[in-house]
Scaffold this motif. Structure first.
Motif, PDB file in Angstrom:
ATOM      1  N   ASP A   1       0.808  -1.211   0.000  1.00  0.00           N
ATOM      2  CA  ASP A   1       0.000   0.000   0.000  1.00  0.00           C
ATOM      3  C   ASP A   1       0.848   1.270   0.000  1.00  0.00           C
ATOM      4  OD1 ASP A   1      -2.357  -1.326  -0.194  1.00  0.00           O
ATOM      5  OD2 ASP A   1      -3.230  -0.565   1.667  1.00  0.00           O
ATOM      6  N   VAL A   2       2.030   1.210   0.594  1.00  0.00           N
ATOM      7  CA  VAL A   2       2.933   2.364   0.528  1.00  0.00           C
ATOM      8  C   VAL A   2       3.434   2.549  -0.901  1.00  0.00           C
ATOM      9  CG1 VAL A   2       5.124   3.329   1.307  1.00  0.00           C
ATOM     10  CG2 VAL A   2       3.620   2.184   2.937  1.00  0.00           C
ATOM     11  N   MET A   3       3.818   1.460  -1.544  1.00  0.00           N
ATOM     12  CA  MET A   3       4.281   1.541  -2.934  1.00  0.00           C
ATOM     13  C   MET A   3       3.205   2.100  -3.849  1.00  0.00           C
ATOM     14  SD  MET A   3       6.708  -1.782  -3.737  1.00  0.00           S
ATOM     15  CE  MET A   3       5.771  -3.031  -2.864  1.00  0.00           C
ATOM     16  N   ALA A   4       1.954   1.758  -3.551  1.00  0.00           N
ATOM     17  CA  ALA A   4       0.837   2.225  -4.382  1.00  0.00           C
ATOM     18  C   ALA A   4       0.414   3.648  -4.033  1.00  0.00           C
ATOM     19  CB  ALA A   4      -0.348   1.280  -4.217  1.00  0.00           C
ATOM     20  N   GLY A   5       0.977   4.209  -2.963  1.00  0.00           N
ATOM     21  CA  GLY A   5       0.622   5.566  -2.582  1.00  0.00           C
ATOM     22  C   GLY A   5      -0.642   5.674  -1.753  1.00  0.00           C
ATOM     23  N   HIS A   6      -1.158   4.535  -1.262  1.00  0.00           N
ATOM     24  CA  HIS A   6      -2.374   4.567  -0.449  1.00  0.00           C
ATOM     25  C   HIS A   6      -2.091   5.045   0.974  1.00  0.00           C
ATOM     26  CE1 HIS A   6      -4.268   2.717  -3.785  1.00  0.00           C
ATOM     27  NE2 HIS A   6      -3.820   1.484  -3.568  1.00  0.00           N
ATOM     28  N   VAL A   7      -0.849   4.898   1.414  1.00  0.00           N
ATOM     29  CA  VAL A   7      -0.418   5.361   2.733  1.00  0.00           C
ATOM     30  C   VAL A   7       0.818   6.225   2.526  1.00  0.00           C
ATOM     31  CG1 VAL A   7       0.151   4.685   5.097  1.00  0.00           C
ATOM     32  CG2 VAL A   7      -1.217   3.173   3.675  1.00  0.00           C
ATOM     33  N   GLY A   8       0.939   7.268   3.362  1.00  0.00           N
ATOM     34  CA  GLY A   8       1.977   8.258   3.111  1.00  0.00           C
ATOM     35  C   GLY A   8       3.403   7.821   3.361  1.00  0.00           C
ATOM     36  N   ALA A   9       3.645   7.058   4.431  1.00  0.00           N
ATOM     37  CA  ALA A   9       5.018   6.719   4.800  1.00  0.00           C
ATOM     38  C   ALA A   9       5.032   5.442   5.636  1.00  0.00           C
ATOM     39  CB  ALA A   9       5.656   7.858   5.579  1.00  0.00           C
ATOM     40  N   TYR A  10       6.231   4.886   5.826  1.00  0.00           N
ATOM     41  CA  TYR A  10       6.347   3.620   6.553  1.00  0.00           C
ATOM     42  C   TYR A  10       7.784   3.437   7.016  1.00  0.00           C
ATOM     43  CZ  TYR A  10       6.314  -1.556   7.082  1.00  0.00           C
ATOM     44  OH  TYR A  10       6.426  -2.850   7.550  1.00  0.00           O
ATOM     45  N   PHE A  11       7.977   3.165   8.307  1.00  0.00           N
ATOM     46  CA  PHE A  11       9.294   2.799   8.812  1.00  0.00           C
ATOM     47  C   PHE A  11       9.453   1.294   8.612  1.00  0.00           C
ATOM     48  CE2 PHE A  11       9.202   6.866  11.076  1.00  0.00           C
ATOM     49  CZ  PHE A  11      10.532   7.248  11.002  1.00  0.00           C
ATOM     50  N   ALA A  12       9.995   0.915   7.472  1.00  0.00           N
ATOM     51  CA  ALA A  12      10.086  -0.491   7.091  1.00  0.00           C
ATOM     52  C   ALA A  12      11.387  -1.112   7.584  1.00  0.00           C
ATOM     53  CB  ALA A  12      10.012  -0.624   5.565  1.00  0.00           C
ATOM     54  N   ASN A  13      11.319  -2.370   7.957  1.00  0.00           N
ATOM     55  CA  ASN A  13      12.496  -3.133   8.322  1.00  0.00           C
ATOM     56  C   ASN A  13      13.444  -3.182   7.125  1.00  0.00           C
ATOM     57  OD1 ASN A  13      14.166  -5.643   8.452  1.00  0.00           O
ATOM     58  ND2 ASN A  13      13.150  -5.856  10.419  1.00  0.00           N
ATOM     59  N   ALA A  14      14.711  -2.838   7.352  1.00  0.00           N
ATOM     60  CA  ALA A  14      15.669  -2.790   6.243  1.00  0.00           C
ATOM     61  C   ALA A  14      15.822  -4.139   5.556  1.00  0.00           C
ATOM     62  CB  ALA A  14      17.018  -2.302   6.740  1.00  0.00           C
ATOM     63  N   ALA A  15      15.732  -5.223   6.338  1.00  0.00           N
ATOM     64  CA  ALA A  15      15.907  -6.554   5.756  1.00  0.00           C
ATOM     65  C   ALA A  15      14.832  -6.864   4.724  1.00  0.00           C
ATOM     66  CB  ALA A  15      15.891  -7.609   6.853  1.00  0.00           C
ATOM     67  N   SER A  16      13.628  -6.328   4.917  1.00  0.00           N
ATOM     68  CA  SER A  16      12.529  -6.633   3.994  1.00  0.00           C
ATOM     69  C   SER A  16      12.313  -5.549   2.937  1.00  0.00           C
ATOM     70  CB  SER A  16      11.229  -6.829   4.783  1.00  0.00           C
ATOM     71  OG  SER A  16      10.906  -5.667   5.515  1.00  0.00           O
ATOM     72  N   SER A  17      12.877  -4.355   3.141  1.00  0.00           N
ATOM     73  CA  SER A  17      12.582  -3.244   2.221  1.00  0.00           C
ATOM     74  C   SER A  17      13.757  -2.806   1.362  1.00  0.00           C
ATOM     75  CB  SER A  17      12.091  -2.032   3.024  1.00  0.00           C
ATOM     76  OG  SER A  17      13.092  -1.578   3.914  1.00  0.00           O
ATOM     77  N   LEU A  18      14.954  -3.237   1.705  1.00  0.00           N
ATOM     78  CA  LEU A  18      16.144  -2.752   1.004  1.00  0.00           C
ATOM     79  C   LEU A  18      16.073  -3.025  -0.495  1.00  0.00           C
ATOM     80  CD1 LEU A  18      18.906  -1.409   1.320  1.00  0.00           C
ATOM     81  CD2 LEU A  18      19.886  -3.672   1.751  1.00  0.00           C
ATOM     82  N   ASN A  19      15.629  -4.205  -0.864  1.00  0.00           N
ATOM     83  CA  ASN A  19      15.548  -4.556  -2.281  1.00  0.00           C
ATOM     84  C   ASN A  19      14.578  -3.638  -3.028  1.00  0.00           C
ATOM     85  OD1 ASN A  19      16.004  -6.344  -4.624  1.00  0.00           O
ATOM     86  ND2 ASN A  19      13.858  -6.887  -4.319  1.00  0.00           N
TER      87      ASN A  19
END
Length: 325
Positions: free
Chosen positions: A195-213
């Motif tokens: 939903d963050v990628m789609a722009g449905h939510v403004g921001a997200y503190f994502a775990n680096a292990a799951s979001s780095l790619n």
């Protein structure tokens, strides 16, 4: 009467000596059978992935099988409760995450984290990355803070559940930056990321292990990292502190705990196994692929870290009036 007291004193001393001898014997032969790592989260998540790498290293060092069992539910408290009730012999070990210090601040628990567990070692840490959609108008953390101040509560932020570190990192940012944002909790990190990628939510503190790619392939835009130093994988992304929020640092972590009452000598042996496992190049390489940094702190160092985390999050919960009820 005097003879009776002397006899009782002798019996007490003998009992204590016998207990000490039993504990020493238990530790000298530890481990003599399979060690079970209880991961209080579902299979395939960050803690589970780290635990399975860890189990490989512990097996190689100890010469005994190390089995990972997932006991998910109630933000980790179900699995933790099972370990709290286990025999204090070092063979049932909790492999928990940041929720260990967050749950007592936010929830009523069926156990006492300070009395029912003995900390063994903080195993690893991983920072979070503050991410937004590629098409977001925010190019920097400063842009996000400016927008939040101009229109309080218009900006939304995602988390992988109420009381998660993703929520608490955002709440800490709110407190330190003096802004308001609306929390949008999800049932996991994957749907939050979508939903963050789609722009449905403004921001997200994502775990680096799951979001780095996702960041390195431009499917997410990174505004800042929560570590004290820039991530080597993202050298052009500033830390939150560099972006203007002084002394801001948040890490997700995993650590090992045993039931309260486990002999000190067994705790020490288990710590030595953990430390040796983390010294293995094959283990550190596998952890690095997930963006995970080994720690291997001593039981005393880990206990001090837990106390500091507890104090910090209690302050944030009180300042922001956070409630899960």
């Amino acid at each position: 009467m005097i003879l009776k007291k002397i006899a009782l004193t002798g019996l007490t001393s003998a009992a204590l000596a016998l207990t000490g001898m039993q504990a020493h014997a238990q530790a000298s032969g530890y481990p003599a059978k399979t060690i079970t790592l209880i991961v209080p989260f579902s299979a395939g998540g960050g803690a589970d992935n780290a635990a399975r790498i860890f189990a490989q290293g512990m097996e190689a060092v100890s010469g005994q099988p190390v089995v990972v069992e997932n006991k998910a539910g109630a933000s980790g408290s179900i699995g933790a409760g099972q370990v709290a009730r286990a025999a204090p012999d070092g063979y049932t070990v909790l492999f928990d995450a940041s929720s260990f210090t967050l749950n007592p601040v936010l929830r009523k628990l069926p156990y006492d984290p300070k009395k029912d567990f003995v900390p063994v070692s903080q195993a690893i840490v991983v920072p979070n990355i503050l991410v937004v959609a590629p098409g977001s108008p925010f190019q920097t953390l400063g842009d996000l803070i400016k927008a939040a101040k101009a229109a309080p509560n218009d900006l939304t932020y995602a988390s992988y559940g109420p009381g998660s570190l993703a929520q608490m990192a955002a709440e800490l940012l709110k407190k330190e930056a003096g802004i308001e944002m609306v929390h949008v909790p999800y049932k996991g990190g994957a749907p939050a990321m979508v939903d963050v990628m789609a722009g449905h939510v403004g921001a997200y503190f994502a775990n680096a292990a799951s979001s780095l790619n996702y960041v390195t392939t431009d499917r997410l835009r990174a505004l800042a990292v929560t570590s004290t130093k820039r991530m080597p994988e993202l050298p052009n992304v500033p830390t939150v502190a560099e972006a203007g929020i002084k002394d801001f640092s948040v890490y997700e972590w995993n650590g090992l705990f045993v039931p309260g009452g486990t002999p000190d000598a067994v705790v020490q042996k288990l710590y030595e196994i953990v430390k040796a496992a983390l010294a293995r190049p094959d283990i550190t390489e596998k952890l690095a692929r997930l963006g995970l940094t080994p720690v291997g702190s001593s039981p005393a160092e880990f206990a001090a870290f837990l106390a500091a985390e507890d104090a910090r999050w209690r302050e944030v919960v009180k300042a922001n009036n956070i409630s899960l009820d």
